[in-house]
Design a protein around this motif. Sequence first.
Motif, PDB file in Angstrom:
ATOM      1  N   GLU A 114      37.134  57.711  35.286  1.00 24.91           N
ATOM      2  CA  GLU A 114      37.914  58.969  35.355  1.00 24.91           C
ATOM      3  C   GLU A 114      39.286  58.698  35.982  1.00 24.91           C
ATOM      4  OE1 GLU A 114      35.510  61.704  37.635  1.00 24.91           O
ATOM      5  OE2 GLU A 114      33.915  61.716  36.109  1.00 24.91           O
ATOM      6  N   GLN A 115      39.288  57.924  37.061  1.00 29.76           N
ATOM      7  CA  GLN A 115      40.550  57.617  37.749  1.00 29.76           C
ATOM      8  C   GLN A 115      41.472  56.774  36.860  1.00 29.76           C
ATOM      9  OE1 GLN A 115      39.077  55.728  41.343  1.00 29.76           O
ATOM     10  NE2 GLN A 115      38.875  57.676  42.423  1.00 29.76           N
ATOM     11  N   LEU A 116      40.886  55.826  36.133  1.00 35.43           N
ATOM     12  CA  LEU A 116      41.698  54.967  35.259  1.00 35.43           C
ATOM     13  C   LEU A 116      42.287  55.754  34.094  1.00 35.43           C
ATOM     14  CD1 LEU A 116      39.486  51.739  35.212  1.00 35.43           C
ATOM     15  CD2 LEU A 116      41.719  52.009  36.305  1.00 35.43           C
ATOM     16  N   SER A 117      41.545  56.746  33.615  1.00 40.76           N
ATOM     17  CA  SER A 117      42.090  57.527  32.494  1.00 40.76           C
ATOM     18  C   SER A 117      43.315  58.324  32.941  1.00 40.76           C
ATOM     19  CB  SER A 117      41.023  58.430  31.861  1.00 40.76           C
ATOM     20  OG  SER A 117      40.686  59.448  32.757  1.00 40.76           O
ATOM     21  N   GLU A 118      43.346  58.701  34.218  1.00 47.94           N
ATOM     22  CA  GLU A 118      44.499  59.459  34.742  1.00 47.94           C
ATOM     23  C   GLU A 118      45.767  58.604  34.850  1.00 47.94           C
ATOM     24  OE1 GLU A 118      43.136  61.063  38.466  1.00 47.94           O
ATOM     25  OE2 GLU A 118      41.561  62.241  37.473  1.00 47.94           O
ATOM     26  N   ILE A 119      45.609  57.284  35.015  1.00 48.41           N
ATOM     27  CA  ILE A 119      46.792  56.420  35.182  1.00 48.41           C
ATOM     28  C   ILE A 119      47.052  55.572  33.940  1.00 48.41           C
ATOM     29  CG2 ILE A 119      46.660  56.334  37.698  1.00 48.41           C
ATOM     30  CD1 ILE A 119      45.371  53.492  37.342  1.00 48.41           C
ATOM     31  N   LYS A 120      46.326  55.854  32.879  1.00 49.51           N
ATOM     32  CA  LYS A 120      46.416  55.016  31.676  1.00 49.51           C
ATOM     33  C   LYS A 120      47.862  54.852  31.194  1.00 49.51           C
ATOM     34  CE  LYS A 120      44.835  54.504  26.977  1.00 49.51           C
ATOM     35  NZ  LYS A 120      44.403  55.143  25.754  1.00 49.51           N
ATOM     36  N   ASP A 121      48.615  55.935  31.199  1.00 52.46           N
ATOM     37  CA  ASP A 121      49.978  55.886  30.654  1.00 52.46           C
ATOM     38  C   ASP A 121      51.018  55.485  31.689  1.00 52.46           C
ATOM     39  OD1 ASP A 121      48.990  56.677  28.178  1.00 52.46           O
ATOM     40  OD2 ASP A 121      49.060  58.785  28.762  1.00 52.46           O
ATOM     41  N   SER A 122      50.732  55.719  32.964  1.00 55.04           N
ATOM     42  CA  SER A 122      51.752  55.436  33.979  1.00 55.04           C
ATOM     43  C   SER A 122      51.658  54.022  34.540  1.00 55.04           C
ATOM     44  CB  SER A 122      51.657  56.460  35.121  1.00 55.04           C
ATOM     45  OG  SER A 122      50.356  56.441  35.670  1.00 55.04           O
ATOM     46  N   VAL A 123      50.466  53.442  34.556  1.00 58.69           N
ATOM     47  CA  VAL A 123      50.317  52.067  35.055  1.00 58.69           C
ATOM     48  C   VAL A 123      50.083  51.159  33.855  1.00 58.69           C
ATOM     49  CG1 VAL A 123      49.017  50.506  36.560  1.00 58.69           C
ATOM     50  CG2 VAL A 123      49.434  52.862  37.283  1.00 58.69           C
ATOM     51  N   THR A 124      51.142  50.436  33.491  1.00 58.58           N
ATOM     52  CA  THR A 124      51.105  49.710  32.217  1.00 58.58           C
ATOM     53  C   THR A 124      50.972  48.195  32.367  1.00 58.58           C
ATOM     54  OG1 THR A 124      53.516  49.743  32.238  1.00 58.58           O
ATOM     55  CG2 THR A 124      52.417  51.485  30.993  1.00 58.58           C
ATOM     56  N   ILE A 125      51.048  47.657  33.597  1.00 57.95           N
ATOM     57  CA  ILE A 125      50.803  46.222  33.748  1.00 57.95           C
ATOM     58  C   ILE A 125      49.297  46.003  33.533  1.00 57.95           C
ATOM     59  CG2 ILE A 125      52.770  45.822  35.298  1.00 57.95           C
ATOM     60  CD1 ILE A 125      50.807  45.692  37.661  1.00 57.95           C
ATOM     61  N   PRO A 126      48.891  44.785  33.138  1.00 51.48           N
ATOM     62  CA  PRO A 126      47.469  44.560  32.849  1.00 51.48           C
ATOM     63  C   PRO A 126      46.560  44.927  34.014  1.00 51.48           C
ATOM     64  CG  PRO A 126      48.778  42.713  32.073  1.00 51.48           C
ATOM     65  CD  PRO A 126      49.715  43.599  32.835  1.00 51.48           C
ATOM     66  N   LYS A 127      45.493  45.658  33.677  1.00 51.27           N
ATOM     67  CA  LYS A 127      44.484  46.054  34.655  1.00 51.27           C
ATOM     68  C   LYS A 127      43.168  45.377  34.259  1.00 51.27           C
ATOM     69  CE  LYS A 127      45.296  50.487  33.740  1.00 51.27           C
ATOM     70  NZ  LYS A 127      46.605  50.529  33.040  1.00 51.27           N
ATOM     71  N   ILE A 128      42.627  44.594  35.180  1.00 54.16           N
ATOM     72  CA  ILE A 128      41.394  43.856  34.920  1.00 54.16           C
ATOM     73  C   ILE A 128      40.323  44.408  35.855  1.00 54.16           C
ATOM     74  CG2 ILE A 128      40.338  41.554  35.102  1.00 54.16           C
ATOM     75  CD1 ILE A 128      43.481  40.699  34.785  1.00 54.16           C
ATOM     76  N   LEU A 129      39.138  44.666  35.328  1.00 52.30           N
ATOM     77  CA  LEU A 129      38.055  45.126  36.198  1.00 52.30           C
ATOM     78  C   LEU A 129      37.224  43.927  36.632  1.00 52.30           C
ATOM     79  CD1 LEU A 129      36.668  48.480  34.733  1.00 52.30           C
ATOM     80  CD2 LEU A 129      38.513  48.089  36.356  1.00 52.30           C
ATOM     81  N   MET A 130      36.934  43.878  37.931  1.00 52.11           N
ATOM     82  CA  MET A 130      36.122  42.797  38.462  1.00 52.11           C
ATOM     83  C   MET A 130      34.888  43.383  39.121  1.00 52.11           C
ATOM     84  SD  MET A 130      37.275  39.685  40.904  1.00 52.11           S
ATOM     85  CE  MET A 130      36.188  38.278  41.145  1.00 52.11           C
ATOM     86  N   GLY A 131      33.747  42.905  38.696  1.00 51.63           N
ATOM     87  CA  GLY A 131      32.525  43.434  39.281  1.00 51.63           C
ATOM     88  C   GLY A 131      31.339  42.545  38.997  1.00 51.63           C
ATOM     89  N   TYR A 132      30.189  42.977  39.475  1.00 49.47           N
ATOM     90  CA  TYR A 132      28.965  42.218  39.279  1.00 49.47           C
ATOM     91  C   TYR A 132      28.201  42.771  38.083  1.00 49.47           C
ATOM     92  CZ  TYR A 132      29.987  40.036  43.742  1.00 49.47           C
ATOM     93  OH  TYR A 132      30.589  39.322  44.754  1.00 49.47           O
TER      94      TYR A 132
END
Length: 257
Positions: free
Chosen positions: A81-99
């Motif tokens: 939900e949080q990522l969908s809110e910044i989808k257009d404004s934060v345009t540098i690559p976003k990588i998810l890191m998790g287990y």
Amino acid sequence: MHNDNIQHPASNIQPKLNIYFTSGIPSLEDTGKIAQLIQNSGADMMEIGIPYSDPVADGPVIQQAHSLALKNGMSIKKLFEQLSEIKDSVTIPKILMGYLNPVLQFGFENFCKKCAEVGVSGLIIPDLPPIEFESQYGKILKKYNLNFTFLVTPETSEERIKYLDSLSSGFLYAVSSSSTTGNENAVLKNENYLNRLASLALKNPVFIGFGIKNKSDFENVTEKAQGGIIGTAFVKILLENEDWEIIGRNFIQNIKN
């Protein structure tokens, strides 16, 4: 696989700065604000950590961040939900890191589909075995156009480094030692290891994630690598300072400038 313009730099090209933070800290709703700050301060990309109750590969600072985020009510659903809110404004690559466990509970394909929808460019799942990546998960990632990064250590054989590089896309993550992240005693500039990586003609750029705490550390490790990853030092700022926005911005700008 799209590489988000992460190219092998020639010697005159600036190394990439990749900043890691755990989602859902210091407060549950700070994720978007931190992502914006990382972009605006001049970092080239970011890794966003998915909190987990047993983050075995992480040191005490990031473990503390995971437990705070979970206490704050962070979840994968909330993160999307949080990522969908910044989808257009934060345009540098976003990588998810998790287990792997929480991702499997969410449903692997469903997870990848959501990543593609909210503008995530790649994943790092340290405990996903390469053999399983090859047999089942790789094709799902490809379907959703997501990069996947494997980790190597000084103990990884050359043959295996080449194998993990062949499976990876985006970049190859080189950790300083097989200990946990943020280890004070990690050998920051392991010359032999960095020389070995540089000599292997790998297809992916190599990003070093070593206890990098400041500009000189970053410059040191990126003499022979294409990028550096800072996690613990940045997460510490978020955990320990009420004015983390100013301190965090100065910290990143200082490394980039």
